[in-house]
Scaffold this motif. Structure first.
Motif, PDB file in Angstrom:
ATOM      1  N   LEU A   1       2.917   4.075  -8.575  1.00  0.00           N
ATOM      2  CA  LEU A   1       3.753   5.261  -8.759  1.00  0.00           C
ATOM      3  C   LEU A   1       4.341   5.741  -7.443  1.00  0.00           C
ATOM      4  N   LEU A   2       3.604   5.592  -6.337  1.00  0.00           N
ATOM      5  CA  LEU A   2       4.157   5.938  -5.022  1.00  0.00           C
ATOM      6  C   LEU A   2       5.347   5.044  -4.684  1.00  0.00           C
ATOM      7  N   TYR A   3       5.209   3.750  -4.949  1.00  0.00           N
ATOM      8  CA  TYR A   3       6.326   2.835  -4.696  1.00  0.00           C
ATOM      9  C   TYR A   3       7.516   3.158  -5.605  1.00  0.00           C
ATOM     10  N   LEU A   4       7.246   3.485  -6.864  1.00  0.00           N
ATOM     11  CA  LEU A   4       8.315   3.828  -7.792  1.00  0.00           C
ATOM     12  C   LEU A   4       9.028   5.101  -7.335  1.00  0.00           C
ATOM     13  N   ASP A   5       8.258   6.103  -6.932  1.00  0.00           N
ATOM     14  CA  ASP A   5       8.842   7.340  -6.417  1.00  0.00           C
ATOM     15  C   ASP A   5       9.705   7.064  -5.192  1.00  0.00           C
ATOM     16  N   PHE A   6       9.235   6.188  -4.314  1.00  0.00           N
ATOM     17  CA  PHE A   6      10.004   5.850  -3.114  1.00  0.00           C
ATOM     18  C   PHE A   6      11.318   5.171  -3.492  1.00  0.00           C
ATOM     19  N   GLU A   7      11.278   4.253  -4.431  1.00  0.00           N
ATOM     20  CA  GLU A   7      12.502   3.547  -4.824  1.00  0.00           C
ATOM     21  C   GLU A   7      13.488   4.481  -5.514  1.00  0.00           C
ATOM     22  N   ILE A   8      12.978   5.399  -6.337  1.00  0.00           N
ATOM     23  CA  ILE A   8      13.868   6.325  -7.043  1.00  0.00           C
ATOM     24  C   ILE A   8      14.515   7.311  -6.070  1.00  0.00           C
ATOM     25  N   ARG A   9      13.739   7.848  -5.150  1.00  0.00           N
ATOM     26  CA  ARG A   9      14.245   8.878  -4.232  1.00  0.00           C
ATOM     27  C   ARG A   9      14.546   8.342  -2.841  1.00  0.00           C
ATOM     28  N   ARG A  10      14.847   7.078  -2.708  1.00  0.00           N
ATOM     29  CA  ARG A  10      15.048   6.448  -1.404  1.00  0.00           C
ATOM     30  C   ARG A  10      16.116   7.170  -0.566  1.00  0.00           C
ATOM     31  N   ASP A  11      17.254   7.492  -1.135  1.00  0.00           N
ATOM     32  CA  ASP A  11      18.326   8.147  -0.380  1.00  0.00           C
ATOM     33  C   ASP A  11      17.887   9.520   0.124  1.00  0.00           C
ATOM     34  N   TYR A  12      17.221  10.294  -0.729  1.00  0.00           N
ATOM     35  CA  TYR A  12      16.740  11.615  -0.319  1.00  0.00           C
ATOM     36  C   TYR A  12      15.688  11.493   0.782  1.00  0.00           C
ATOM     37  N   ILE A  13      14.777  10.542   0.646  1.00  0.00           N
ATOM     38  CA  ILE A  13      13.719  10.347   1.653  1.00  0.00           C
ATOM     39  C   ILE A  13      14.326   9.940   2.987  1.00  0.00           C
ATOM     40  N   ILE A  14      15.301   9.037   2.970  1.00  0.00           N
ATOM     41  CA  ILE A  14      15.940   8.594   4.218  1.00  0.00           C
ATOM     42  C   ILE A  14      16.659   9.757   4.881  1.00  0.00           C
TER      43      ILE A  14
ATOM     44  N   CYS B   1      14.230   2.156   9.957  1.00  0.00           N
ATOM     45  CA  CYS B   1      13.019   2.541   9.228  1.00  0.00           C
ATOM     46  C   CYS B   1      13.320   2.711   7.736  1.00  0.00           C
ATOM     47  N   ASN B   2      14.404   3.380   7.431  1.00  0.00           N
ATOM     48  CA  ASN B   2      14.854   3.601   6.046  1.00  0.00           C
ATOM     49  C   ASN B   2      13.774   4.199   5.154  1.00  0.00           C
ATOM     50  N   GLY B   3      12.980   5.107   5.692  1.00  0.00           N
ATOM     51  CA  GLY B   3      11.971   5.816   4.900  1.00  0.00           C
ATOM     52  C   GLY B   3      10.657   5.095   4.747  1.00  0.00           C
ATOM     53  N   LYS B   4      10.507   3.930   5.334  1.00  0.00           N
ATOM     54  CA  LYS B   4       9.246   3.178   5.194  1.00  0.00           C
ATOM     55  C   LYS B   4       8.097   3.895   5.894  1.00  0.00           C
ATOM     56  N   CYS B   5       8.423   4.643   6.936  1.00  0.00           N
ATOM     57  CA  CYS B   5       7.375   5.407   7.625  1.00  0.00           C
ATOM     58  C   CYS B   5       6.807   6.481   6.693  1.00  0.00           C
ATOM     59  N   TYR B   6       7.685   7.125   5.921  1.00  0.00           N
ATOM     60  CA  TYR B   6       7.255   8.140   4.963  1.00  0.00           C
ATOM     61  C   TYR B   6       6.384   7.508   3.870  1.00  0.00           C
ATOM     62  N   LEU B   7       6.805   6.354   3.383  1.00  0.00           N
ATOM     63  CA  LEU B   7       6.034   5.644   2.360  1.00  0.00           C
ATOM     64  C   LEU B   7       4.669   5.235   2.899  1.00  0.00           C
ATOM     65  N   ALA B   8       4.626   4.718   4.111  1.00  0.00           N
ATOM     66  CA  ALA B   8       3.349   4.303   4.709  1.00  0.00           C
ATOM     67  C   ALA B   8       2.423   5.504   4.878  1.00  0.00           C
TER      68      ALA B   8
END
Length: 130
Positions: free
Chosen positions: A26-39, A53-60
């Motif tokens: 679900l964390l990965y799904l949330d990241f993929e759905i909101r990728r633009d907002y997270i970046i 980075c493109n938000g990977k730091c936030y996901l990690a």
């Protein structure tokens, strides 16, 4: 009453296990759905586009927090389970049936050591042999 309580506990444990199993996907799904907002808003390195980075730091960071929370929850569950086992006085830990033992009054056995002399005085004190 006990069977419904056991069923309820089993269902709640099953639900918790399913939720735990789906946390990371679900964390990965949330990241993929909101990728633009997270970046754009949540990425730690959003001011450094050359890092790609493109938000990977936030996901990690979210994954590390979830794993740490899971580890703390597992430790708390283990400790509460131990305390519950020690403090639970509803279960009978002893048997009320009498136990009988057969006691033999006398035990007879014969033992003759092969290392003792038959007549120790005669073996030591005797006339000289010619």
């Amino acid at each position: 009453m006990k069977s419904t309580k056991k069923q309820w506990v089993a269902m709640s444990l099953l639900t918790l296990m399913l939720v735990k199993a789906w946390v990371l996907p679900l964390l990965y799904l949330d990241f993929e759905i909101r990728r633009d907002y997270i970046i754009a808003n949540l990425c730690v390195n959003r001011n450094k586009p050359m890092m790609h980075c493109n938000g990977k730091c936030y996901l990690a960071k979210r994954i590390a927090d979830a794993k740490e929370k899971d580890a703390r929850q597992a430790e708390n569950n283990y400790l509460s389970h131990l305390i519950y086992q020690v403090m639970d006085s509803r279960e009978v830990l002893y048997s009320a049936t009498p136990v009988t033992f057969e006691i033999r009054t006398s035990i007879h056995y014969q033992y003759k050591s092969p290392f003792t002399a038959r007549n120790p005085v005669a073996d030591i004190f005797h006339p000289p042999l010619v």
